[in-house]
Enzyme design. Sequence first.
Site, PDB file in Angstrom:
ATOM      1  N   HIS A 244       6.699  -6.646  -7.899  1.00  0.00           N
ATOM      2  CA  HIS A 244       7.122  -6.652  -6.490  1.00  0.00           C
ATOM      3  C   HIS A 244       7.336  -8.067  -5.943  1.00  0.00           C
ATOM      4  CE1 HIS A 244       2.856  -7.264  -5.517  1.00  0.00           C
ATOM      5  NE2 HIS A 244       3.256  -7.667  -4.335  1.00  0.00           N
TER       6      HIS A 244
ATOM      7  N   LYS B 251      10.438 -10.152  -3.016  1.00  0.00           N
ATOM      8  CA  LYS B 251      10.162 -10.947  -1.806  1.00  0.00           C
ATOM      9  C   LYS B 251      11.370 -11.827  -1.504  1.00  0.00           C
ATOM     10  CE  LYS B 251       5.163 -11.181  -2.620  1.00  0.00           C
ATOM     11  NZ  LYS B 251       4.527 -10.444  -1.548  1.00  0.00           N
TER      12      LYS B 251
ATOM     13  N   GLU C  76      -5.757 -15.542  -2.270  1.00  0.00           N
ATOM     14  CA  GLU C  76      -5.997 -14.447  -1.330  1.00  0.00           C
ATOM     15  C   GLU C  76      -7.400 -14.586  -0.771  1.00  0.00           C
ATOM     16  OE1 GLU C  76      -4.005 -10.472  -2.623  1.00  0.00           O
ATOM     17  OE2 GLU C  76      -4.796 -11.450  -4.400  1.00  0.00           O
TER      18      GLU C  76
ATOM     19  N   ASP D 192      -3.984  -9.177 -13.618  1.00  0.00           N
ATOM     20  CA  ASP D 192      -3.581  -8.718 -12.286  1.00  0.00           C
ATOM     21  C   ASP D 192      -2.499  -9.606 -11.682  1.00  0.00           C
ATOM     22  OD1 ASP D 192      -3.966  -6.915 -10.076  1.00  0.00           O
ATOM     23  OD2 ASP D 192      -4.930  -8.555  -8.991  1.00  0.00           O
TER      24      ASP D 192
ATOM     25  N   HIS E   5       3.173 -11.764 -11.696  1.00  0.00           N
ATOM     26  CA  HIS E   5       3.671 -12.501 -10.531  1.00  0.00           C
ATOM     27  C   HIS E   5       3.778 -14.016 -10.771  1.00  0.00           C
ATOM     28  CE1 HIS E   5       2.852  -8.651  -8.979  1.00  0.00           C
ATOM     29  NE2 HIS E   5       1.630  -8.838  -8.572  1.00  0.00           N
TER      30      HIS E   5
ATOM     31  N   LYS F 299      -9.169 -14.358  -5.808  1.00  0.00           N
ATOM     32  CA  LYS F 299      -9.610 -13.557  -4.663  1.00  0.00           C
ATOM     33  C   LYS F 299     -10.706 -14.344  -3.957  1.00  0.00           C
ATOM     34  CE  LYS F 299      -7.490  -9.623  -5.961  1.00  0.00           C
ATOM     35  NZ  LYS F 299      -6.221  -9.285  -5.346  1.00  0.00           N
TER      36      LYS F 299
HETATM   37  C1  BG6 Z   1      -0.861  -6.881  -6.797  1.00  0.00           C
HETATM   38  C2  BG6 Z   1      -2.263  -7.100  -7.291  1.00  0.00           C
HETATM   39  O1  BG6 Z   1       0.031  -6.752  -7.862  1.00  0.00           O
HETATM   40  O2  BG6 Z   1      -0.469  -7.978  -5.988  1.00  0.00           O
HETATM   41  C3  BG6 Z   1      -3.221  -7.329  -6.136  1.00  0.00           C
HETATM   42  O3  BG6 Z   1      -2.679  -5.980  -8.030  1.00  0.00           O
HETATM   43  C4  BG6 Z   1      -2.720  -8.425  -5.238  1.00  0.00           C
HETATM   44  O4  BG6 Z   1      -4.526  -7.646  -6.601  1.00  0.00           O
HETATM   45  C5  BG6 Z   1      -1.278  -8.169  -4.844  1.00  0.00           C
HETATM   46  O5  BG6 Z   1      -3.544  -8.437  -4.070  1.00  0.00           O
HETATM   47  C6  BG6 Z   1      -0.710  -9.347  -4.081  1.00  0.00           C
HETATM   48  O6  BG6 Z   1       0.546  -8.985  -3.608  1.00  0.00           O
HETATM   49  P1  BG6 Z   1       1.086  -9.612  -2.261  1.00  0.00           P
HETATM   50  O7  BG6 Z   1       2.466  -9.087  -2.117  1.00  0.00           O
HETATM   51  O8  BG6 Z   1       0.164  -9.145  -1.174  1.00  0.00           O
HETATM   52  O9  BG6 Z   1       1.032 -11.089  -2.454  1.00  0.00           O
END
Ligand code: BG6
Length: 483
Positions: free
Chosen positions: A177, A181, A215, A234, A239, A329
């Site tokens: 995902h 963005k 985060e 994760d 990402h 985290k």
């Molecule tokens: C997800 C992870 O793929 O991405 C999560 O499993 C994480 O742990 C999240 O919090 C972060 O996505 P975004 O779009 O909030 O940065």
Amino acid sequence: MAQTIVIFGASGDLTRRKLIPALYELARKGRLPPQTRVVGFSRTQYSDESWRHYLSETTQQFLGSKFTQAAWDQFAPWLFYQPGDITQADSFPALEERLSQLEGGEPTPRIYYLATAPEFYESAITHLGSFGMAKEEVALRRVVIEKPFGIDLASARRLNQSVHRVFAEHQVYRIDHYLGKETVQNLLVLRFANTIFEPIWNRNYIDHVQITAAEAVTVGSRGAYYESAGVLRDMFQNHLLQLLTLTAMEAPARFEADFIRDEKVKVLRAIPPMTPEEVAQATIRGQYRKYRDEPHVSPGSTTATFAAVRLHVENWRWKGVPFYLRSGKAMSCLTTQIVIQFREPPHMVFHSGPRSVQEANRLVIQIQPAEGIQLHFHTKVPDAGMQLRLTDLNFRFRDKFAGEIPDSYQRLLLDVMHGDASLFARADEVELAWGIIDPIAQAWEAGEPPLALYEAGEWGPPICAQWMKAQGRQWFDLCPVLP
Ligand code: BG6
């Protein structure tokens, strides 16, 4: 043009948090074909009506003031529900019958969205294959697969093989995902629609690159999942490596899926997998204090909730330029940013004495939440002799563009409908990314480097800052200023 979107895992978290709100928003903006049907499939015994009712509440909860009853009432009749068990073959002929009935027997393109827990992907794919539901003879069939795509290289390979037994690669959309963005796509625009950056985007001018996805939230209720994933699986395999490839890739010949993905794959191929000794030197693994008290987390857990990793892209453009990736985290704040740290001028005429690379030019690409770009450069302080100060040019999306920045699922769902796979990972790309992560995960499992604890609300373990300092560099621990 009609279309059917089948969501497997329809009673799950992703469906209510992301997919339905995104589809509702697309419908509200008039971006879905008028004959769109969204069919939910899972074991929970909803009827069409009760699923619609449940989703109206959850969508309202997630969209807040963007939700209007009038728009929902227009969208809700597009939603249908078919109860079934993804592991049971006989659920699939029943699903096929329901779909054909909704489609009125007309050849209709279908998107199968796997929003289930990953252990059900294979079962869904195999059954779709067995009942001829993936065949494209009469209409398009596409499958969307969520992350995590495997838990290591071997399992990702096996999953790719199972997928390819049923679907051809052009039918497969592996979601990350982050690629949906707006600011991540803008990275390509910044680099390839402007002339001023590309000539200096290389080892001659860049000292290093920092990619941070921090985060403030803790693992909270996701302990069961997180224990098996940890920060590497994760955030890094997907990402962060995606952000790295977009930062490092060459310009594609055209803005088309395979041209772009070929270039990304070349970057991943140029990153040598680390030996255990290199992992001990080039990575930091951390865990926030109190992680072990989270629900479903083992009291002796060594799962990393923070990591910093130094990677090298061994090619002409990047030889000798470290890419520092870090994510965690329970950190100071929520921020995803890419910092391009340029080198010092070769000869500084304004003052002598030692200077650190941090005083050189810097380009900061804020992915979220303060979406924008800042360019830091030296300026003469007025009325102070030849004193210099780093000042910045500051671009903010919210200052220049009206309206909300849409959630990434809107763009990604539309792309699947249009058959554009540019923002989706290809089979080889996913496997190459695992090839980089696996040796790190394995060395960590063997205990190297040792796990370092950190307090919640900090930028990871203190050793991480020391490690950077020992390399003559410094992290940019900046929490973005929100308007
Ligand atoms: C997800 C992870 O793929 O991405 C999560 O499993 C994480 O742990 C999240 O919090 C972060 O996505 P975004 O779009 O909030 O940065």
